[in-house]
Design a protein around this motif. Structure first.
Motif, mmCIF file in Angstrom:
data_model
loop_
_atom_site.group_PDB
_atom_site.id
_atom_site.type_symbol
_atom_site.label_atom_id
_atom_site.label_comp_id
_atom_site.label_asym_id
_atom_site.label_seq_id
_atom_site.Cartn_x
_atom_site.Cartn_y
_atom_site.Cartn_z
ATOM 1 N N ILE A 1 -2.942 2.457 -6.520
ATOM 2 C CA ILE A 1 -1.910 1.471 -6.167
ATOM 3 C C ILE A 1 -0.704 2.184 -5.557
ATOM 4 C CG2 ILE A 1 -0.295 -0.243 -7.090
ATOM 5 C CD1 ILE A 1 -2.377 -0.857 -9.252
ATOM 6 N N ASP A 2 -0.194 1.640 -4.476
ATOM 7 C CA ASP A 2 0.988 2.200 -3.829
ATOM 8 C C ASP A 2 2.196 1.992 -4.744
ATOM 9 O OD1 ASP A 2 3.093 2.974 -2.252
ATOM 10 O OD2 ASP A 2 2.687 1.554 -0.616
ATOM 11 N N ALA B 1 5.183 1.883 -4.188
ATOM 12 C CA ALA B 1 6.205 1.037 -3.559
ATOM 13 C C ALA B 1 5.958 -0.441 -3.833
ATOM 14 C CB ALA B 1 6.240 1.301 -2.060
ATOM 15 N N GLN B 2 4.729 -0.802 -4.230
ATOM 16 C CA GLN B 2 4.417 -2.199 -4.507
ATOM 17 C C GLN B 2 4.844 -2.631 -5.903
ATOM 18 O OE1 GLN B 2 0.123 -2.002 -3.553
ATOM 19 N NE2 GLN B 2 0.568 -3.417 -1.866
ATOM 20 N N THR C 1 -0.614 -8.311 -10.980
ATOM 21 C CA THR C 1 -0.034 -8.868 -9.764
ATOM 22 C C THR C 1 1.010 -9.905 -10.165
ATOM 23 O OG1 THR C 1 -1.599 -10.703 -9.587
ATOM 24 C CG2 THR C 1 -2.274 -8.594 -8.637
ATOM 25 N N ILE D 1 7.393 -3.531 -8.612
ATOM 26 C CA ILE D 1 8.793 -3.961 -8.559
ATOM 27 C C ILE D 1 9.482 -3.944 -9.918
ATOM 28 C CG2 ILE D 1 8.384 -5.374 -6.524
ATOM 29 C CD1 ILE D 1 8.376 -7.838 -8.330
#
Length: 355
Positions: free
Chosen positions: A54-55, A57-58, A17, A60
């Protein structure tokens, strides 16, 4: 944030994260094409497992540290990284650096310093912001990587074969190398009643004679006695096994050499001492590129975690820099930390693989 440490025998991937917490982890096989790895396949396997549910799109960004991704192999490494990234449905593309830069980041959040590494590959480098300023060795098993686990394995096989045919000194490696490569059952097939147990009986007799006690009753030293010549088929079986697998597979003999050296075997000791000497020579070669400024020194790789090579290198670094070197943690976390730092986020501290 994704981080990958893709070495010659194993690929690790973590997803962190933005606060540095572990969100996912995965592994894959070795990714260095110079030692038999399928780079794109290994990256995809580790990345897919780490992402889990985990998506995409998350995510980066990410940093992939790939063995063999120096200037000579960079185009292929970048192409493989982008292919794995896109196959996983991620946007953009990851930054690609060498696994040497990731090794340094696994031990410190500093931007500049020295890393000395010994796993499947070996060498030393001065790192600055993820880029190699100067390096020594790390050139692959065929023309370099002196002091690596693969190099230790190759030297162990050479010493065992030399002892078998009379060119070399008696050594515990004549027993431990074939057992590690072929398995105890396979070795037993080559043992005639005359040869079976001869080496062990020689060691037992040496112990009974008091030859296994060090000065002042200290650590025991095993002194192998010459045994009857082994079945010549055993040497050929070893050769067949070595040439039948990727070169990186020899790295599994690294702990075998370390164990024999710790038991007092002179041949194994010479091998580990030479490994430590060449690794410290690598450090001496790159040190001038620091420009005289203080910077951390990181030890990375399976050979430098513990054992006789690690102990000797650690002592040599302490003498050279008047400070204890740092031990690297999980290279994949180091890679993810590099990605976080480049986006201005706090970098997590070193973390052991699998923790």
């Amino acid at each position: 944030m994704v981080g990958i440490d893709a070495g010659g025998t194993k690929t690790r991937c973590v997803v962190l994260t933005l606060g540095g917490a572990l969100a996912g982890a995965g592994t894959g096989p070795g990714a260095n094409p110079n030692s038999g790895g399928d780079t794109a396949g290994a990256l995809s396997e580790a990345l897919t497992e780490a992402l889990g549910s985990i998506d995409p799109a998350q995510v980066i960004g990410g940093v992939f540290g790939i063995a063999g991704a120096g200037s000579a192999g960079r185009p292929a490494a970048v192409a493989a990284a982008r292919r794995a990234w896109q196959t996983s449905g991620l946007r953009g593309s990851p930054a690609v650096v060498t696994d040497i830069a990731v090794a340094f980041a696994a031990g410190t959040s500093a931007e500049k310093g020295i890393v000395v590494f010994s796993g499947t590959g070996a060498g030393a480098a001065v790192i600055n912001d993820g880029a190699i300023v100067q390096r020594a060795d790390g050139y692959g098993w065929l023309v370099g990587d002196e002091g690596s686990a693969v190099w230790l394995g190759r030297e162990a096989v050479r010493a065992a074969l030399a002892a078998f045919d009379g060119r070399g000194s008696p050594t515990l490696l004549t027993e431990s190398v074939p057992r590690a490569l072929l398995g105890p059952g396979a070795v037993a097939e080559f043992a005639t009643p005359r040869h079976r147990g001869r080496h062990r009986r020689a060691l037992a007799l040496a112990g009974a004679a008091g030859d296994l006690t060090g000065p002042g009753g200290g650590t025991a030293v095993l002194i192998p006695r010459p045994a009857a010549p082994p079945d010549p088929r055993l040497a050929q079986a070893i050769v067949k096994e070595v040439y039948g697998r990727p070169p990186a597979a020899l790295g599994r003999l690294g702990p075998v050499v370390a164990a024999a050296a710790a038991a007092g075997d002179d041949v194994a000791r010479r091998i580990t001492e030479e490994a430590a000497a060449v690794l410290l020579r690598d450090v001496d070669a790159v040190r001038p590129a620091l420009g005289g400024s203080y910077a951390p020194v990181v030890m990375h790789g399976s050979v430098l975690r513990d054992g006789p090579v690690a102990d000797a290198v650690r002592a040599g670094l302490r003498d050279r820099f008047a400070a204890d070197p740092r031990s690297a943690g999980d290279g994949a976390v180091g890679a993810a930390g590099m990605a976080l730092r480049r986006l201005g986020y706090p970098v997590p501290g070193p973390r052991r693989a699998g923790s």
